[in-house]
Design a protein around this motif. Structure first.
Motif, mmCIF file in Angstrom:
data_model
loop_
_atom_site.group_PDB
_atom_site.id
_atom_site.type_symbol
_atom_site.label_atom_id
_atom_site.label_comp_id
_atom_site.label_asym_id
_atom_site.label_seq_id
_atom_site.Cartn_x
_atom_site.Cartn_y
_atom_site.Cartn_z
ATOM 1 N N LYS A 89 -29.939 -57.141 -18.024
ATOM 2 C CA LYS A 89 -31.123 -56.935 -17.266
ATOM 3 C C LYS A 89 -31.340 -57.921 -15.879
ATOM 4 O O LYS A 89 -31.561 -57.336 -14.910
ATOM 5 N N LYS A 90 -30.825 -59.120 -16.020
ATOM 6 C CA LYS A 90 -31.061 -60.260 -15.243
ATOM 7 C C LYS A 90 -29.951 -59.579 -13.803
ATOM 8 O O LYS A 90 -30.064 -59.761 -12.797
ATOM 9 N N LYS A 91 -28.544 -59.331 -14.513
ATOM 10 C CA LYS A 91 -27.624 -59.060 -13.767
ATOM 11 C C LYS A 91 -27.783 -57.697 -12.898
ATOM 12 O O LYS A 91 -27.781 -57.595 -11.596
ATOM 13 N N GLU B 210 -28.048 -57.103 -8.932
ATOM 14 C CA GLU B 210 -27.174 -56.013 -8.431
ATOM 15 C C GLU B 210 -28.092 -55.008 -7.500
ATOM 16 O O GLU B 210 -27.787 -54.657 -6.415
ATOM 17 N N ARG B 211 -29.261 -54.688 -8.061
ATOM 18 C CA ARG B 211 -30.011 -53.774 -7.316
ATOM 19 C C ARG B 211 -30.526 -54.372 -6.052
ATOM 20 O O ARG B 211 -30.838 -53.688 -5.175
ATOM 21 N N SER B 212 -30.777 -55.621 -6.179
ATOM 22 C CA SER B 212 -31.622 -56.226 -5.068
ATOM 23 C C SER B 212 -30.376 -56.179 -3.874
ATOM 24 O O SER B 212 -30.660 -56.017 -2.806
ATOM 25 N N PHE B 213 -29.282 -56.619 -4.126
ATOM 26 C CA PHE B 213 -28.029 -56.435 -3.271
ATOM 27 C C PHE B 213 -27.870 -55.134 -2.837
ATOM 28 O O PHE B 213 -27.698 -55.112 -1.542
ATOM 29 N N LEU B 214 -28.010 -54.402 -3.588
ATOM 30 C CA LEU B 214 -27.960 -52.968 -3.168
ATOM 31 C C LEU B 214 -28.898 -52.382 -1.916
ATOM 32 O O LEU B 214 -28.531 -51.693 -1.156
ATOM 33 N N THR B 215 -30.053 -52.874 -2.462
ATOM 34 C CA THR B 215 -31.267 -52.496 -1.539
ATOM 35 C C THR B 215 -31.188 -53.081 -0.072
ATOM 36 O O THR B 215 -31.378 -52.640 0.874
ATOM 37 N N THR B 216 -30.437 -54.594 -0.233
ATOM 38 C CA THR B 216 -30.303 -55.145 1.199
ATOM 39 C C THR B 216 -29.014 -54.541 2.026
ATOM 40 O O THR B 216 -29.464 -54.273 3.266
ATOM 41 N N LEU B 217 -28.280 -54.079 1.197
ATOM 42 C CA LEU B 217 -26.976 -53.241 2.075
ATOM 43 C C LEU B 217 -27.387 -51.959 2.344
ATOM 44 O O LEU B 217 -27.045 -51.599 3.462
ATOM 45 N N ARG B 218 -28.316 -51.293 1.796
ATOM 46 C CA ARG B 218 -28.853 -49.991 2.248
ATOM 47 C C ARG B 218 -29.864 -50.098 3.502
ATOM 48 O O ARG B 218 -29.692 -49.528 4.492
ATOM 49 N N LYS C 68 -22.750 -49.220 -6.599
ATOM 50 C CA LYS C 68 -23.277 -48.033 -7.297
ATOM 51 C C LYS C 68 -22.670 -47.790 -8.887
ATOM 52 O O LYS C 68 -23.258 -47.548 -9.678
ATOM 53 N N ALA C 69 -21.287 -47.850 -8.707
ATOM 54 C CA ALA C 69 -20.731 -47.690 -9.768
ATOM 55 C C ALA C 69 -20.835 -48.936 -10.718
ATOM 56 O O ALA C 69 -20.708 -48.630 -12.138
ATOM 57 N N LYS C 70 -20.759 -50.296 -10.080
ATOM 58 C CA LYS C 70 -21.102 -51.152 -11.092
ATOM 59 C C LYS C 70 -22.460 -51.334 -11.950
ATOM 60 O O LYS C 70 -22.732 -51.552 -13.217
ATOM 61 N N ILE C 71 -23.585 -50.803 -11.246
ATOM 62 C CA ILE C 71 -24.877 -50.738 -11.701
ATOM 63 C C ILE C 71 -24.806 -49.586 -12.828
ATOM 64 O O ILE C 71 -25.575 -49.516 -13.663
ATOM 65 N N GLY C 72 -24.021 -48.335 -12.487
ATOM 66 C CA GLY C 72 -23.950 -47.378 -13.507
ATOM 67 C C GLY C 72 -23.240 -47.944 -14.878
ATOM 68 O O GLY C 72 -23.810 -47.498 -15.865
ATOM 69 N N ARG C 73 -22.292 -48.630 -14.688
ATOM 70 C CA ARG C 73 -21.788 -49.104 -15.735
ATOM 71 C C ARG C 73 -22.684 -50.027 -16.467
ATOM 72 O O ARG C 73 -22.723 -49.963 -17.578
ATOM 73 N N LEU C 74 -23.295 -51.031 -15.841
ATOM 74 C CA LEU C 74 -24.240 -51.750 -16.363
ATOM 75 C C LEU C 74 -25.411 -51.132 -17.116
ATOM 76 O O LEU C 74 -25.942 -51.476 -18.318
#
Length: 386
Positions: A104-106, A110-118, A175-181
């Motif tokens: 959950k922490k990871k 990762e979602r925070s980083f994805l939001t920044t990139l978007r 996106k793929a990494k978040i899906g696996r997590l």
């Protein structure tokens, strides 16, 4: 606390044929009864009701025709196994909780980083490039875009290359990494729910060996050979609990320290003997425990039980003696910070560090040479001669 001492190998070719036959019968009946009692205990726990009006002890005696001492050992072994499974279940739930917390922490990171990139991608679409200050991105006056990492720096010649070579590829990878997590989190939560709600059973003989009948080519082609191996693993050990009111600490096994003979009263009432039962590590402790129990006058108050275990290793037996010993106060038995294991060898010391949950952390080896080294006693004798 209990301490187990292992005997040397007792080869079957040197044991009386009657002893081998009686031991085989006891092995088979003891383990069959243990499996029956364990499954009964599991079903009672699952269904939350008693399956028999009588006690389990009496059910075992009537069904398998064993005496009180063997029946008591069967019931105690089954109850101990169920208790061990319950404690192991708690450990698995704790480990699952820790893994869920880390995932959950990871995921949050990762979602925070994805939001920044978007957001950076959206700024490209608007035509006004925006780069966050806390991510080490930099747009230089010359048009270069750089990213500083711990071990290196990445540079793109213009914003177009930065967008298509880095930004799009990183968003796709994230996106793929978040899906696996998320999938792993879903599996762990399901596992935790299963561990919490379901009362698990045990595969006697090990799950690994059970699966070999379907996965190993030689066993698929010859199922009978697998069955023999599996039954040998299921009926490998007999453990008879001690009794403190017994003259020798056990009503089934009697050890003679002067001759190193171990006498066993079989199911048929015959007394069979294992000769030359020697303990390479702990012979004095075993002898002392047996003699103290014999010389004890008030056994009900001060007696100490001695348990005996016989393991069948196909060609030989290994006999274990389990006695009560005083716990060493100076030794730290706490595992709250993990455990370090050390293995002493001829030319090196090997060590392994595990966490408090039993997970591997790191290991290493300390090498040395014993060439031209002399024992301490020899060194002292040489100095005295000089």
């Amino acid at each position: 606390m209990k301490k187990a001492y292992f005997s040397k190998r007792i080869w079957k070719k040197g044991v009386n044929a009657l002893t081998v036959a009686e031991m085989k019968t006891l092995n088979k009946l003891f383990n069959r009864a243990k499996r029956f009692v364990f499954q009964m205990l599991v079903r009672q726990k699952r269904w939350e009701r008693e399956l028999h009006k009588e006690s389990i002890h009496l059910v075992v005696k009537r069904k398998f025709g064993v005496n009180d001492y063997v029946a008591n050992s069967i019931v105690r072994e089954s109850q101990a196994l169920l208790k061990a499974q319950t404690e192991l279940n708690k450990l698995y739930i704790k480990q699952a909780d820790e893994k869920i917390k880390k995932i959950k922490k990871k995921l949050k990171s990762e979602r925070s980083f994805l939001t920044t990139l978007r957001k950076i991608k959206a700024s490209f679409i608007k035509g006004n490039l925006w780069l966050p200050k806390n991510r080490n991105y930099a747009l230089h006056p010359s048009g270069l875009v750089s990213l500083e990492l711990k071990s290196c720096s990445l540079i793109w010649m213009n914003t177009y290359l930065f967008e298509h070579q880095y930004l799009d590829a990183t968003i796709k990878r994230l996106k793929a990494k978040i899906g696996r997590l998320e999938h792993r989190l879903f599996r762990l939560e399901g596992k935790k729910d299963k561990l919490t709600t379901r009362i698990s059973s045990v595969v006697f003989g090990s799950k690994k060996l059970f699966k070999h009948q379907f996965t190993k080519k030689e066993f698929v082609q010859d199922h009978q050979s697998w069955k023999e191996l599996f039954l040998a693993a299921r009926n490998k050990q007999v453990l008879i609990s001690g009794r403190k009111d017994s003259a020798s600490g056990n009503f089934v096994f009697t050890y003679q320290p002067d001759t190193n003979d171990l006498h066993m009263t079989s199911l048929s009432g015959k007394v069979v003997t294992f000769s030359n039962v020697v303990f390479p590590y702990g012979q004095e402790q075993v002898d002392q425990a047996v003699l103290c129990q014999r010389n004890c006058k008030d056994k009900k108050a001060n007696g100490k039980p001695i348990s005996w275990s016989v393991e069948d290793h196909k060609d030989y037996y290994i006999i274990k003696c389990l006695i009560d010993v005083e716990e060493e106060i100076t030794v730290n038995f706490s595992t709250s910070d993990g455990v370090i294991g050390v293995d002493c060898n001829v030319n090196h010391f090997a060590w392994t560090d595990v966490s408090k949950d039993g997970n591997f952390l790191e290991s290493g080896k300390l090498s040395f040479s014993l060439h031209k080294k002399q024992p301490v006693n020899q060194q002292k004798s040489l100095k005295q001669k000089r």
